[in-house]
Design an enzyme around this catalytic site. Structure first.
Site, mmCIF file in Angstrom:
data_model
loop_
_atom_site.group_PDB
_atom_site.id
_atom_site.type_symbol
_atom_site.label_atom_id
_atom_site.label_comp_id
_atom_site.label_asym_id
_atom_site.label_seq_id
_atom_site.Cartn_x
_atom_site.Cartn_y
_atom_site.Cartn_z
ATOM 1 C CD GLU A 1 38.149 -20.737 12.454
ATOM 2 O OE1 GLU A 1 38.187 -19.621 12.982
ATOM 3 O OE2 GLU A 1 38.344 -21.977 12.393
ATOM 4 C CG HIS B 1 35.112 -26.132 18.824
ATOM 5 N ND1 HIS B 1 35.195 -25.811 20.735
ATOM 6 C CD2 HIS B 1 35.736 -25.705 18.634
ATOM 7 C CE1 HIS B 1 35.614 -25.056 20.859
ATOM 8 N NE2 HIS B 1 36.239 -24.749 19.671
HETATM 9 C C1 BG6 Z 1 39.041 -21.981 18.588
HETATM 10 C C2 BG6 Z 1 39.581 -22.159 17.676
HETATM 11 O O1 BG6 Z 1 38.673 -22.827 19.582
HETATM 12 O O2 BG6 Z 1 37.299 -21.728 18.121
HETATM 13 C C3 BG6 Z 1 40.293 -21.365 16.398
HETATM 14 O O3 BG6 Z 1 41.060 -22.779 19.032
HETATM 15 C C4 BG6 Z 1 39.101 -21.365 15.885
HETATM 16 O O4 BG6 Z 1 41.538 -21.855 16.025
HETATM 17 C C5 BG6 Z 1 37.717 -21.115 16.702
HETATM 18 O O5 BG6 Z 1 39.210 -20.425 15.332
HETATM 19 C C6 BG6 Z 1 36.265 -20.913 16.354
HETATM 20 O O6 BG6 Z 1 35.046 -20.666 16.966
HETATM 21 P P1 BG6 Z 1 34.010 -19.840 16.632
HETATM 22 O O7 BG6 Z 1 33.605 -19.219 18.001
HETATM 23 O O8 BG6 Z 1 34.613 -18.341 15.931
HETATM 24 O O9 BG6 Z 1 33.129 -20.652 15.132
#
Ligand code: BG6
Length: 791
Positions: free
Chosen positions: A248, A272
């Site tokens: 990110e 995740h």
């Molecule tokens: C969330 C986290 O669960 O997932 C965040 O709390 C993170 O910190 C996000 O940025 C990432 O999700 P995605 O869908 O943007 O990849």
């Protein structure tokens, strides 16, 4: 409140995105949706949109709806904000503007804000729902509560729902919970039991929004649909490594009070990335829509994941994090937070299929790009002499591209040198026209690319599954606790360690590059501080390997790393001499932690060691099964034997387990070992015996005051240790002192006191067993590192 009554009464079973029927038919009727935390960020960004889409999909399906936004603020202040949010929902591209306007108007009319703070507020809500049902004269299908609030409020809200908002029998209750589900194993367990006192397991829907991402949801179906291609290659013989990456670019400004308690491992890895890892590696279920079978197969992976130790992880923190913490948490300038915003972790699965296959999980904030993917990189044994651009010479890989990145859309990519994947149903399509882009080292044209026909937000997907009552994409309590069980020990071992500070974005350069060595991972640009460098201001040559005398025997001394190098070289020289002379080398090794560095050295650097002609014996063993971590043989196996090419029949573990019991005198295990020594070792004289010495002066498993010198000619015996596990089996002085060479390895500052005492002491084997080590015809060499020697 207006209730849209629809004429057509049909069941609410929906087709999942991958085609299978996801749930049992349910009674149609009225559905009340309550989002608690209705004006929060998540609700604003995803939830209302998701519920609107669901409403649109169901509008002709026989159900009627009302939507309640709940929150702690009074209705007078929150209602205008609430309606601003709800008004912002949007229709799909296919919906005409007129129809969209109509749908939105209906949706708005079905929605209202209510303060939900006290039990009375919840009772009022329930009364309101019941009044509506009566007025409209429609049956109730169910009540859906979406808790988009901090986790500490869950138990209390669940209790209020349980006490006041349960529907009459026949209608369902579903309560949706957002992570974090706890902070570690114990807190997750506590939360699970608190929630369990108000809600039944089937009523709880724990969301992991990654399971709603189209590509993640497609991992298992893809593996099933392409089974005939994947089965032969989905194993350690073909997979080089698995990477599960979430990069990110954003920082965590604005959410520091939350984030600082969690950090990247708890925020995205425990949930995740772990979920993706299980989907990639679990055994394929026979019945894909069986929640129980999917869960059981996932649980199997959890139980076979090797523990993740400190050496299997590195952490980082972006530079500006510190200042944000000071500002957002009102801390002084000298406050230091150790919360990682970046982590790379190396996992391994202890299953024959994946043995030795590294699984790398990486995530971080403030990195160079936003992208999420899982890549299975296969070994490529094609060697191209001329045509280097041929796809056959390039990486063989399958990329589950969750989204963003250079590619910008979700897709599954299979490199053309693997196979052309099956495209099963209409919800995915093949992409054949590409913009010029590279994905993980390959131009897009070198892949077969599949993408969802219609892009859907993860939350919308999951909301439709909640409506359908399908639990396949939600986290069960068992799954959750297993995941915390994996991560909690690592989190505890990392507590207090300093993350590497990185500047953020492109400036990170190679600072976060990683190196994998065996089962360990480290930053590749780490400066290794060894040997003389540890002594500031002292030149290396002053501290080279030194030879001398200790207790009238030969002594080699050096910094630990060099000492181990030297000892390994001496063992190899002794092995080569023995093999030259008699074709065989008999080596007896001690347990404990001191020899581990030596084992690593032998395994990683001594490729010409004559293992084929070496017999490995044990100096001592603890009376535990060899499967236990405490077993010396277990450790010898893990750190040395499994890494070298030694014939199985040259390995001689001590028989501590006979007749399904451990070290019982009448089973005569020690005698058995003695007989084996006498049978195979010429004159029972080992070529090399490696010993250590304990703080109490014990060596092998010969302990003070245990009359070890009275064992006479016996070569092995059962002994008693003052510390657990008490029962041991050990070579005796008789066996040790018949050896050609005995090495006594002593390392670490903790042994300085002992070395000082030993240097002054006369022989007294009953009190100080190590002083009984006196080879009859062979030689004794002490290997003492500078820490132990100099303190
Ligand atoms: C969330 C986290 O669960 O997932 C965040 O709390 C993170 O910190 C996000 O940025 C990432 O999700 P995605 O869908 O943007 O990849």
């Amino acid at each position: 409140m207006f209730v849209a009554v629809l004429l057509l009464l049909v069941t609410l079973s929906v087709q999942g995105r991958n085609g299978e029927k996801k749930a049992e038919a349910q009674r149609p009727g009225h559905v009340s949706v309550v989002i608690v935390g209705a004006t929060g960020d998540l609700a604003k960004r995803y939830l209302w949109q998701g519920f609107f889409e669901q409403y649109v999909n169901q509008v002709s399906g026989g159900n009627t709806f009302s939507f309640y936004g709940g929150g702690l603020s009074p209705a007078s202040t929150a209602t205008p904000i609430f309606f601003e949010i709800v008004k912002a929902v949007s229709c799909s591209k296919e919906t005409s503007p007129d129809r969209c306007a109509l749908l939105k108007e209906q949706f708005l009319r079905l929605a209202e804000y209510r303060q939900l703070k006290t039990l009375e507020d919840y009772q009022e809500l329930a009364k309101n729902i019941e009044k509506e049902l009566q007025q409209e004269g429609i049956p109730e299908a169910g009540r859906l509560f979406y808790l988009s609030v901090p986790a500490f409020a869950y138990a209390d809200i669940a209790d209020k729902i349980n006490n006041s908002c349960r529907p009459a029998s026949g209608a369902w209750l579903r309560v949706v919970l957002e992570k974090p589900f706890g902070h570690d194993f114990r807190s997750a367990q506590l939360l699970a039991s608190q929630l369990g006192s108000s809600l039944k397991d089937e009523e709880m829907f724990r969301i992991d929004h990654y399971l709603g991402k189209q590509v993640v949801a497609k991992i298992l179906p893809f593996r099933v649909e392409n089974k005939k291609y994947l089965d032969p290659i989905w194993n350690k013989h073909h997979i080089e490594r698995v990477e599960i990456i979430l990069k990110e670019t954003l920082d965590v400004k604005g959410r520091i009070p939350f984030y600082d308690q969690y950090g990247v491992i708890r925020d995205v890895m425990q949930n995740h990335l772990t979920e993706v890892m299980t989907l990639l590696t679990m055994r394929l279920p026979v019945n894909m829509s069986s929640t129980e079978e999917v869960l059981q197969n996932k649980m199997q992976i959890f139980s076979n994941l090797l523990p993740i130790g400190k050496n299997q992880a590195v952490t980082g923190q972006y530079q500006a994090y510190k200042t944000s913490v000071q500002q957002e948490m009102n801390k002084t300038k000298d406050h230091v937070s150790l919360t990682p915003t970046f982590a790379a972790v190396l996992a391994h699965i202890d299953e024959a299929q994946y043995e030795g296959v590294p699984i790398i999980l990486i995530s971080g904030k403030m990195l160079d790009e936003r992208v999420g993917y899982a890549r299975i990189l296969f070994k490529n044994n094609v060697f191209c002499l001329q045509n280097h651009n041929s796809v056959h010479c390039k990486p063989k890989q399958i990329v589950f591209h969750f989204g963003h990145g250079q590619l910008k859309y979700p897709a599954i990519l299979v490199s053309k040198n693997l196979f052309k994947p099956v495209l099963k149903e209409g919800q995915w399509k093949e992409v054949t026209e590409h913009t010029d882009v590279d994905v993980l080292g390959l131009p897009i044209s070198d892949y077969y690319v599949q993408t969802p026909s219609e892009n859907r937000e993860a939350y919308s997907e999951l909301i439709s599954q909640i409506f359908a009552g399908s639990k396949n994409s939600f986290i069960s309590a068992e799954n959750l606790l297993a995941s915390w069980g994996l991560w909690t020990p690592l989190l505890s071992s990392l507590a207090g360690s300093f993350p590497r500070i990185y500047p953020g974005g492109a400036d990170n350069g190679d600072m976060l590059d990683l190196r994998m060595k065996g089962k360990d991972i480290s930053y590749s640009s780490e400066v290794v501080i060894i040997g003389a460098d540890q002594m500031s201001g002292t030149s290396a040559k002053d501290f080279q390997v030194m030879q001398g005398k200790f207790r009238s025997a030969a002594m080699v001394s050096a910094w630990s790393e060099e000492l181990v190098e030297r000892l390994a070289a001496d063992i190899q020289a002794s092995a080569e001499a023995a093999v030259r002379e008699g074709g065989v080398f008999h080596l007896a090794l001690s347990g404990g932690s001191s020899p581990l560095a030596l084992f690593h050295r032998l395994a990683l650097h001594h490729f010409s060691f004559p293992w084929r002609d070496t017999h490995v014996w044990m100096v001592d063993e603890r009376c535990v099964p060899p499967t236990e971590l405490e077993s010396n043989f277990h450790s010898l196996h893990d750190h040395l034997l499994q890494h070298v090419r030694i014939p199985y029949f040259n390995i001689h573990p001590m028989p501590v387990q006979l007749n399904q019991r451990l070290c019982v005198e009448e089973d005569a295990g020690a005698l058995l070992y003695e007989k084996e020594v006498r049978k195979l070792v010429n004159g029972s004289s080992f070529h090399f015996v490696l010993l250590g010495v304990g703080y109490d002066g014990h060596t092998a498993s010969l302990f003070p005051n245990s009359k070890v010198s009275e064992l006479g000619d016996r070569l092995a015996a059962l002994t008693e240790s003052p510390v657990k596990p008490h029962q041991r089996m050990s070579l005796t002085f008789s066996a040790i002192n018949q050896a050609r060479t005995v090495a006594l390895l002593v390392m670490g500052k903790g042994k300085h006191e002992l070395i000082t005492q030993l240097s002054r002491m006369k022989d007294n084997p009953d009190k100080w067993p190590v002083t009984g080590v006196k080879p009859d015809d062979g030689k004794l060499v002490w290997y003492i590192d500078y820490d132990a020697l100099l303190g």
